[in-house]
Scaffold this motif. Sequence first.
Motif, mmCIF file in Angstrom:
data_model
loop_
_atom_site.group_PDB
_atom_site.id
_atom_site.type_symbol
_atom_site.label_atom_id
_atom_site.label_comp_id
_atom_site.label_asym_id
_atom_site.label_seq_id
_atom_site.Cartn_x
_atom_site.Cartn_y
_atom_site.Cartn_z
ATOM 1 N N ILE A 113 0.840 -1.207 0.000
ATOM 2 C CA ILE A 113 0.000 0.000 0.000
ATOM 3 C C ILE A 113 0.873 1.254 0.000
ATOM 4 O O ILE A 113 0.577 2.234 -0.708
ATOM 5 C CB ILE A 113 -0.959 -0.005 1.205
ATOM 6 C CG1 ILE A 113 -1.914 -1.198 1.133
ATOM 7 C CG2 ILE A 113 -1.756 1.310 1.250
ATOM 8 C CD1 ILE A 113 -2.833 -1.334 2.333
ATOM 9 N N MET A 114 1.963 1.247 0.785
ATOM 10 C CA MET A 114 2.870 2.398 0.799
ATOM 11 C C MET A 114 3.461 2.649 -0.578
ATOM 12 O O MET A 114 3.622 3.795 -1.004
ATOM 13 C CB MET A 114 3.983 2.174 1.828
ATOM 14 C CG MET A 114 3.534 2.301 3.268
ATOM 15 S SD MET A 114 4.870 2.032 4.455
ATOM 16 C CE MET A 114 5.934 3.434 4.081
ATOM 17 N N GLN A 140 -9.322 8.227 -1.617
ATOM 18 C CA GLN A 140 -9.724 7.159 -0.715
ATOM 19 C C GLN A 140 -9.106 5.840 -1.165
ATOM 20 O O GLN A 140 -8.996 5.568 -2.362
ATOM 21 C CB GLN A 140 -11.241 7.028 -0.676
ATOM 22 C CG GLN A 140 -11.946 8.161 0.057
ATOM 23 C CD GLN A 140 -13.440 7.921 0.165
ATOM 24 O OE1 GLN A 140 -14.088 7.520 -0.799
ATOM 25 N NE2 GLN A 140 -14.005 8.165 1.338
ATOM 26 N N LEU A 141 -8.711 5.034 -0.191
ATOM 27 C CA LEU A 141 -8.216 3.703 -0.496
ATOM 28 C C LEU A 141 -9.394 2.781 -0.802
ATOM 29 O O LEU A 141 -10.522 3.059 -0.395
ATOM 30 C CB LEU A 141 -7.427 3.144 0.691
ATOM 31 C CG LEU A 141 -6.085 3.803 1.010
ATOM 32 C CD1 LEU A 141 -5.478 3.155 2.257
ATOM 33 C CD2 LEU A 141 -5.119 3.679 -0.151
ATOM 34 N N PRO A 142 -9.148 1.678 -1.500
ATOM 35 C CA PRO A 142 -10.216 0.695 -1.694
ATOM 36 C C PRO A 142 -10.710 0.179 -0.344
ATOM 37 O O PRO A 142 -10.012 0.286 0.671
ATOM 38 C CB PRO A 142 -9.525 -0.421 -2.493
ATOM 39 C CG PRO A 142 -8.377 0.261 -3.179
ATOM 40 C CD PRO A 142 -7.915 1.314 -2.216
ATOM 41 N N MET A 179 -8.526 -6.964 0.103
ATOM 42 C CA MET A 179 -8.346 -8.406 0.301
ATOM 43 C C MET A 179 -8.262 -9.120 -1.045
ATOM 44 O O MET A 179 -7.417 -9.997 -1.255
ATOM 45 C CB MET A 179 -9.501 -8.974 1.141
ATOM 46 C CG MET A 179 -9.452 -8.573 2.605
ATOM 47 S SD MET A 179 -11.051 -8.860 3.456
ATOM 48 C CE MET A 179 -11.250 -10.627 3.217
ATOM 49 N N GLY A 180 -9.144 -8.739 -1.971
ATOM 50 C CA GLY A 180 -9.137 -9.361 -3.289
ATOM 51 C C GLY A 180 -7.942 -8.951 -4.123
ATOM 52 O O GLY A 180 -7.360 -9.774 -4.849
ATOM 53 N N MET A 181 -7.549 -7.669 -4.032
ATOM 54 C CA MET A 181 -6.432 -7.161 -4.823
ATOM 55 C C MET A 181 -5.096 -7.773 -4.399
ATOM 56 O O MET A 181 -4.247 -8.098 -5.223
ATOM 57 C CB MET A 181 -6.357 -5.632 -4.695
ATOM 58 C CG MET A 181 -7.523 -4.895 -5.337
ATOM 59 S SD MET A 181 -7.601 -3.139 -4.830
ATOM 60 C CE MET A 181 -6.041 -2.523 -5.458
ATOM 61 N N ILE A 182 -4.912 -7.907 -3.066
ATOM 62 C CA ILE A 182 -3.619 -8.359 -2.547
ATOM 63 C C ILE A 182 -3.609 -9.854 -2.260
ATOM 64 O O ILE A 182 -2.561 -10.484 -2.211
ATOM 65 C CB ILE A 182 -3.244 -7.556 -1.283
ATOM 66 C CG1 ILE A 182 -3.233 -6.055 -1.606
ATOM 67 C CG2 ILE A 182 -1.876 -7.967 -0.737
ATOM 68 C CD1 ILE A 182 -2.978 -5.154 -0.418
ATOM 69 N N GLY A 183 -4.792 -10.432 -2.074
ATOM 70 C CA GLY A 183 -4.876 -11.862 -1.841
ATOM 71 C C GLY A 183 -4.557 -12.284 -0.425
ATOM 72 O O GLY A 183 -3.899 -13.308 -0.204
ATOM 73 N N VAL A 184 -5.029 -11.499 0.542
ATOM 74 C CA VAL A 184 -4.806 -11.820 1.956
ATOM 75 C C VAL A 184 -6.125 -11.698 2.699
ATOM 76 O O VAL A 184 -7.107 -11.184 2.169
ATOM 77 C CB VAL A 184 -3.756 -10.883 2.593
ATOM 78 C CG1 VAL A 184 -2.405 -11.035 1.918
ATOM 79 C CG2 VAL A 184 -4.226 -9.424 2.529
ATOM 80 N N ILE A 227 -5.040 -7.028 6.466
ATOM 81 C CA ILE A 227 -5.436 -5.713 5.940
ATOM 82 C C ILE A 227 -5.620 -4.733 7.089
ATOM 83 O O ILE A 227 -5.126 -3.592 7.048
ATOM 84 C CB ILE A 227 -6.739 -5.811 5.120
ATOM 85 C CG1 ILE A 227 -6.533 -6.662 3.853
ATOM 86 C CG2 ILE A 227 -7.234 -4.407 4.746
ATOM 87 C CD1 ILE A 227 -5.582 -6.065 2.838
ATOM 88 N N ARG A 228 -6.309 -5.156 8.142
ATOM 89 C CA ARG A 228 -6.586 -4.241 9.255
ATOM 90 C C ARG A 228 -5.315 -3.846 10.002
ATOM 91 O O ARG A 228 -5.168 -2.693 10.403
ATOM 92 C CB ARG A 228 -7.594 -4.901 10.214
ATOM 93 C CG ARG A 228 -8.989 -4.929 9.623
ATOM 94 C CD ARG A 228 -10.036 -5.369 10.609
ATOM 95 N NE ARG A 228 -11.369 -5.166 10.058
ATOM 96 C CZ ARG A 228 -12.493 -5.557 10.656
ATOM 97 N NH1 ARG A 228 -12.431 -6.159 11.844
ATOM 98 N NH2 ARG A 228 -13.663 -5.330 10.096
ATOM 99 N N GLU A 229 -4.406 -4.794 10.203
ATOM 100 C CA GLU A 229 -3.134 -4.454 10.853
ATOM 101 C C GLU A 229 -2.353 -3.450 10.034
ATOM 102 O O GLU A 229 -1.758 -2.509 10.579
ATOM 103 C CB GLU A 229 -2.301 -5.727 11.062
ATOM 104 C CG GLU A 229 -2.711 -6.569 12.240
ATOM 105 C CD GLU A 229 -1.687 -7.637 12.562
ATOM 106 O OE1 GLU A 229 -0.646 -7.307 13.173
ATOM 107 O OE2 GLU A 229 -1.912 -8.798 12.175
ATOM 108 N N ALA A 230 -2.329 -3.652 8.713
ATOM 109 C CA ALA A 230 -1.602 -2.732 7.837
ATOM 110 C C ALA A 230 -2.233 -1.342 7.866
ATOM 111 O O ALA A 230 -1.530 -0.321 7.901
ATOM 112 C CB ALA A 230 -1.588 -3.276 6.410
#
Length: 237
Positions: free
Chosen positions: A17-18, A31-33, A39-44, A49-52
């Motif tokens: 994301i950075m 705005q970010l997705p 989750m779908g874009m990065i596959g996690v 996602i929430r921690e990041a």
Amino acid sequence: MEPVQKKKLYIDVLERIMSAISTSEFPPGSQLPSEKELMGMIGVGRPAIREAMQALQQMGLIRISHGERARVINPTPDVIVAQISAAMIMMLSTNPRGLEELKEIRLLLETGLVRVATRRATARDLDRLAEALRELREARGNNLRFVAADMQFHALIAEMSGNSMIAAVSKGMLDWLSRFKRDLVSVKGAERLTIEEHERIFKAIVNGDAEAAGKAMEDHIGRASELYTQYIANPPE
């Protein structure tokens, strides 16, 4: 040899994301997705996602508002310094050497800043600084107002340097110091001396004498540090 440590999944998400922010895929103000989209874009999964996202908010790169998607923030020096202020104040409260080290940094930083500010001062800068000095004189007898006026005088000098990064660090440092300085102005003679020292700094700046301004600032900060040391050793009853 120590085994290679496996990188936590959220750190990989954070770096992705950075990178997107730094390459303007998500520019400041956008705005970010949504979490689901990321989750779908990065596959996690959602936890990574929430921690990041929480880490990005702590770094001052995004703002998370309830019910809205996270928004990218322009990482200005002021925003970055504000992010570390709470931790810095805690450190100063618990580290026996913290305040001494901060005062040493202040001495080095502000004596240099006032020299630069003197060379770059405009008529408007001098008017604002004169107004701050008037406020300092009028604030005698009111501890909180006096400290605020004192800090404002120094913050204006930092702004006059024209360097936004240094100015942000300097103003943050002044805010940290002000949390520990309020009782000092009640020491007999402290207000009068502080005003006189600020007047000498102001006069040197008005005269365009950068070296005299630096020396006046050095004397002022040195005397203030000595007063603090005496106050801690012999606090008032």
